[in-house]
Design an enzyme around this catalytic site. Sequence first.
Site, PDB file in Angstrom:
ATOM      1  N   GLY A  15       0.818  -1.200   0.000  1.00  0.00           N
ATOM      2  CA  GLY A  15       0.000   0.000   0.000  1.00  0.00           C
ATOM      3  C   GLY A  15       0.853   1.252   0.000  1.00  0.00           C
ATOM      4  O   GLY A  15       1.955   1.268   0.547  1.00  0.00           O
ATOM      5  N   ARG A  88       4.376 -15.560  -4.864  1.00  0.00           N
ATOM      6  CA  ARG A  88       3.097 -16.254  -5.064  1.00  0.00           C
ATOM      7  C   ARG A  88       2.411 -15.675  -6.301  1.00  0.00           C
ATOM      8  O   ARG A  88       1.260 -15.289  -6.265  1.00  0.00           O
ATOM      9  CB  ARG A  88       2.198 -16.086  -3.839  1.00  0.00           C
ATOM     10  N   ASP A 125       5.612  -5.563   5.752  1.00  0.00           N
ATOM     11  CA  ASP A 125       6.083  -6.918   6.047  1.00  0.00           C
ATOM     12  C   ASP A 125       6.062  -7.819   4.815  1.00  0.00           C
ATOM     13  O   ASP A 125       6.958  -8.642   4.629  1.00  0.00           O
ATOM     14  CB  ASP A 125       5.275  -7.531   7.192  1.00  0.00           C
ATOM     15  N   THR A 151       4.979   1.581   6.303  1.00  0.00           N
ATOM     16  CA  THR A 151       3.587   1.191   6.429  1.00  0.00           C
ATOM     17  C   THR A 151       2.880   2.165   7.346  1.00  0.00           C
ATOM     18  O   THR A 151       3.436   2.531   8.391  1.00  0.00           O
ATOM     19  CB  THR A 151       3.398  -0.243   6.965  1.00  0.00           C
ATOM     20  N   ILE A 152       1.674   2.573   6.989  1.00  0.00           N
ATOM     21  CA  ILE A 152       0.913   3.437   7.890  1.00  0.00           C
ATOM     22  C   ILE A 152       0.499   2.659   9.128  1.00  0.00           C
ATOM     23  O   ILE A 152       0.184   3.252  10.155  1.00  0.00           O
ATOM     24  CB  ILE A 152      -0.325   4.042   7.198  1.00  0.00           C
ATOM     25  N   ASP A 153       0.505   1.318   9.051  1.00  0.00           N
ATOM     26  CA  ASP A 153       0.018   0.485  10.154  1.00  0.00           C
ATOM     27  C   ASP A 153       0.999   0.405  11.320  1.00  0.00           C
ATOM     28  O   ASP A 153       0.617  -0.012  12.417  1.00  0.00           O
ATOM     29  CB  ASP A 153      -0.271  -0.938   9.659  1.00  0.00           C
ATOM     30  N   ASP A 155       3.256  -1.721  11.940  1.00  0.00           N
ATOM     31  CA  ASP A 155       3.285  -3.084  12.478  1.00  0.00           C
ATOM     32  C   ASP A 155       4.544  -3.856  12.111  1.00  0.00           C
ATOM     33  O   ASP A 155       4.561  -5.083  12.198  1.00  0.00           O
ATOM     34  CB  ASP A 155       2.048  -3.865  12.022  1.00  0.00           C
ATOM     35  N   ARG A 197      -5.015  -3.094   9.706  1.00  0.00           N
ATOM     36  CA  ARG A 197      -5.012  -4.539   9.557  1.00  0.00           C
ATOM     37  C   ARG A 197      -5.033  -5.220  10.917  1.00  0.00           C
ATOM     38  O   ARG A 197      -5.950  -4.997  11.686  1.00  0.00           O
ATOM     39  CB  ARG A 197      -3.850  -5.009   8.673  1.00  0.00           C
TER      40      ARG A 197
END
Length: 373
Positions: A15, A88, A125, A151-153, A155, A197
């Site tokens: 993102g 993947r 991540d 990341t804005i999260d 985490d 998330r």
Amino acid sequence: MTQPIKRIAISTGGGDAPGLNAVIRAVTLAAQRRGWEVFGIREGFNGILLPDRYPVNGVFPITKDMVRGISHLGGTILGTTNHGNPLRFVVTDADGTRREIDRSDDIIDHLRAMNIDALVCVGGDGTLTIANVLHQKGLSKGLRVVGVPKTIDNDLDKTYTTFGFDTAVAFATDCIDRLHSTAESHQRVMVVEVMGRYAGWIALHAGMASTAHAILIPEIPYDLDKIAAKIRARQQAGRNYSIVVAAEGALPKGGQRYLEEKAKLGEVERLGGIGEQLAHQLQEITGKEARAVVLGHLLRGGSPTSFDRLAAMRFGAAAVRALDEGHSGIMVALAFPNVNYVRLEEVAGRMKGVDLDGDTIQTARDIGICLGD
């Protein structure tokens, strides 16, 4: 002896987050001051993996003019994607069967064919897990890899913070501040759903900064009755409105997270919907009118705060220094007062959740915020 760097490439994946352009600018300027050539990869790694989309400039030279005046801009001039994970990668066989394959070797071979010596991977991540695989496979082929945490999260493990987080929290705080007056005017319950998330950093920090009355985070499964009790207690005290901030990944005790879409081949599940559900449930239980506001992707956009700009520039320059010092397989990380290096293998596949014993959670409890438990 480690071969000297001559050419490096930059990839921004996952993102978007405010500060990406500041990283790109810092990497470009720091590398060019060392006499290195700098290249950008379109849309994460799609510039390599999808040649039909980018037949000419999937990997292109970045000039000093291209990065002039971009540090304050949101988004990324390279583009990004949270689809097309090279580990993947989804392909369709002749019979229509869709399956996942590992195309990480294609990325390494393509970059080495262009005589690119090093790769700076900017992402969360998922992107840094990819970076770790590229590092492990690329060493024998002469490709070095350094990660930059984005990341804005917030985490990502092993770094005090990630750039993008401060901007997201600042915007969410401003939005929730504005909701206080309209909620009070209409004597409503306002439920604000924010991104994050499976981590509650944005909800916790923005909720506390904006004096929300209840904050729900994934790390603490919530009891709906406890939230309703908080709302009733405020009502009895003459406070006829309440603000509830909910992380998109929060979940009820013994229940499941709310999803907009289940995981599909090559893609992760999409969280969302908790705001509307909570508003409906709290209105039923308390009898008070409730409304939901979903901030969603608004948190990703816009100009980065000064903190995020500086962090992004420091990370970008540190990534170049790390390569110049001969490092590979590391992530640059913020450890006040300096930026240090941690191994990608210590970061890949790990998530940093809110510390339930930390002073931020303790502060929330001390000042009477309901955490749903």
